[in-house]
Scaffold this motif. Sequence first.
Motif, mmCIF file in Angstrom:
data_model
loop_
_atom_site.group_PDB
_atom_site.id
_atom_site.type_symbol
_atom_site.label_atom_id
_atom_site.label_comp_id
_atom_site.label_asym_id
_atom_site.label_seq_id
_atom_site.Cartn_x
_atom_site.Cartn_y
_atom_site.Cartn_z
ATOM 1 N N ASP A 95 4.738 -1.755 3.385
ATOM 2 C CA ASP A 95 4.054 -1.367 2.149
ATOM 3 C C ASP A 95 2.738 -0.674 2.519
ATOM 4 O O ASP A 95 1.807 -1.304 3.006
ATOM 5 C CB ASP A 95 3.799 -2.606 1.292
ATOM 6 N N SER A 96 2.674 0.614 2.285
ATOM 7 C CA SER A 96 1.510 1.398 2.701
ATOM 8 C C SER A 96 0.261 1.017 1.935
ATOM 9 O O SER A 96 -0.861 1.013 2.474
ATOM 10 C CB SER A 96 1.784 2.895 2.522
ATOM 11 N N ARG A 97 0.416 0.697 0.643
ATOM 12 C CA ARG A 97 -0.768 0.324 -0.155
ATOM 13 C C ARG A 97 -1.393 -0.953 0.371
ATOM 14 O O ARG A 97 -2.614 -1.061 0.516
ATOM 15 C CB ARG A 97 -0.335 0.163 -1.617
ATOM 16 N N LEU A 98 -0.552 -1.976 0.697
ATOM 17 C CA LEU A 98 -1.067 -3.223 1.234
ATOM 18 C C LEU A 98 -1.699 -3.016 2.621
ATOM 19 O O LEU A 98 -2.714 -3.638 2.971
ATOM 20 C CB LEU A 98 0.026 -4.289 1.300
ATOM 21 N N THR A 140 -3.229 -0.464 3.591
ATOM 22 C CA THR A 140 -4.561 0.149 3.391
ATOM 23 C C THR A 140 -5.610 -0.932 3.088
ATOM 24 O O THR A 140 -6.724 -0.929 3.624
ATOM 25 C CB THR A 140 -4.516 1.160 2.241
ATOM 26 N N HIS A 141 -5.198 -1.877 2.195
ATOM 27 C CA HIS A 141 -6.139 -2.956 1.864
ATOM 28 C C HIS A 141 -6.439 -3.824 3.084
ATOM 29 O O HIS A 141 -7.589 -4.264 3.290
ATOM 30 C CB HIS A 141 -5.556 -3.828 0.736
#
Length: 550
Positions: A448-451, A453-454
Amino acid sequence: MKVYHFFLTVFLVLTSFSLWGQQKTQADVIQQIDLGIEAMGNNEHLTSIEMLFSAKETALQHEWYLQAFNATLNIGTNYYMMLDYGEALQYYLQAYEIAIDQLGPKQKKVVYNNIGVLYIGENDTVKAEEYFLKAYAISKEMDEHEEIGACAVNLALLANQMGKLDLASAYLEEAAPLLKKKKNVILLAKIAKVENLLLQGHLAEAEKLALQTLPQLDNLSIVAHGATVNSKITLLLTLSDIYKEKSDYVLARKYALKAREQQSNIEGRKQIYESLSNLYTTRNDLLPAAMAYKDSMLMASDSLNAIKNGALFESEKVKFQMQDYKHQLVESKKALVEEKAFYTKLIIGVILIMGFLVWLYKNNALKHKQRKKIVELELDKEKNNRLLVEKQRQKKEALALLEKERLKNELERKNRELTAKAMFQASKNELIEDVVHSLSSNTQIATDSRLKTHIHDLKTHLKKDTQWDSFFIHFEELNRGFINRLMAKHPKLTSNDIRFLTFIYMNLSYKEISSLLNITVQSCRKRKERISKKMNVPQNTSLQAYLSAI
């Protein structure tokens, strides 16, 4: 008693006038001088001066210059004992003129010695040394061994007083083989040697010689009683100083107290009370005794001033009587036939003078009593003021200590709060790191790219180490200047070293430091040893104590 003594003295003066016309032989004059010296030894100065003055006038009439010299010299000694040094010097100079014009160097030497003693009484050691050296030079010229030795002892005692210790030792070495029969001078030489050894710091030798000499001063067959007492007091005080230098205050006080028992003279007691006051301040439980001796010293000073004033008054009375006596001698020589009428008038005049002097004496006594009472009240007031100031000072010191302790506790409390905050921040970051690590190891989240990033943002936040910046800001506010002083003294320290040292300065345990820095306790110990060597901290000093002193 002084008034009755004065009446008796006037009667003696009148009696001496009535006998003036009788012829006196040289033996009579010598006997009169001896009686005058005996009266001087009994402190009957007015009687002594009358006898010596009469003997002097008779001796000068008959050109018996040796007797005139002895009478004049002893008149000066009377005035010296009465503390009238100016008048004493005048008679010594008269004796010196007789010695110069009619006698020889032996009499000159005696005058020089007496003038030297006079200047010691005036605390003028330079002048005293000048006249003692003149007497010493005459003894050398006359080649009188014992007199040379006696003069050398006088110079040695004076050199000790002036701090010329090597010169004093040289005089004593010169005197030692020359003194054989003069037992009292030998004892004075030993006392001078004890003083010299003490002043040079040879305490053991000084103590040994002093203890050997002290019993000899109890043998009244060796020296005159007065000399024995004065010499014994000097030696006792010197022994007290020796034990004071050896820090044996018990023995120092013992010998000072013995000196006090021997000393009846007020001026001498003043010195002893001052010595005792200093000795009793060596222990807190003896401070009341020290204050008591201090008060005794002040009272002795007041008494001494009163005695000196009384002595000067007595001296002025003697001068008046002598002037009157000389006047009557001249008148008697001119008109012996009018003797009866003259004495009638003189008696009336003397009665009037005595009545005036009695009134003056009572008036002065009343004034003196009032002045003494005022001085006592002022001393009590000063003493109370000193006690009040001392109490106020102690109160201020106690308040300052309480304030210092309060500030110290406040600083420790704030440092503990800062430590707790840092530990909380460290544990929070440690929890975030565990969460980030757990999420990073999860394969589902990894895709998961969004996770991702976080998670990356969280890691970046942790690397910035902002909590430590905040920690050091608060630490510097509480401990102003510590980090700057530390870096100025040890510029080679790294930021990690400084961070570690702040925790040591805050007195944190190895366990607390290891938790904050996320290292093991063993690593903390090794880091501490490494930094201590780097800072060259002495082995017998703890790192925390070293930092506290910066």
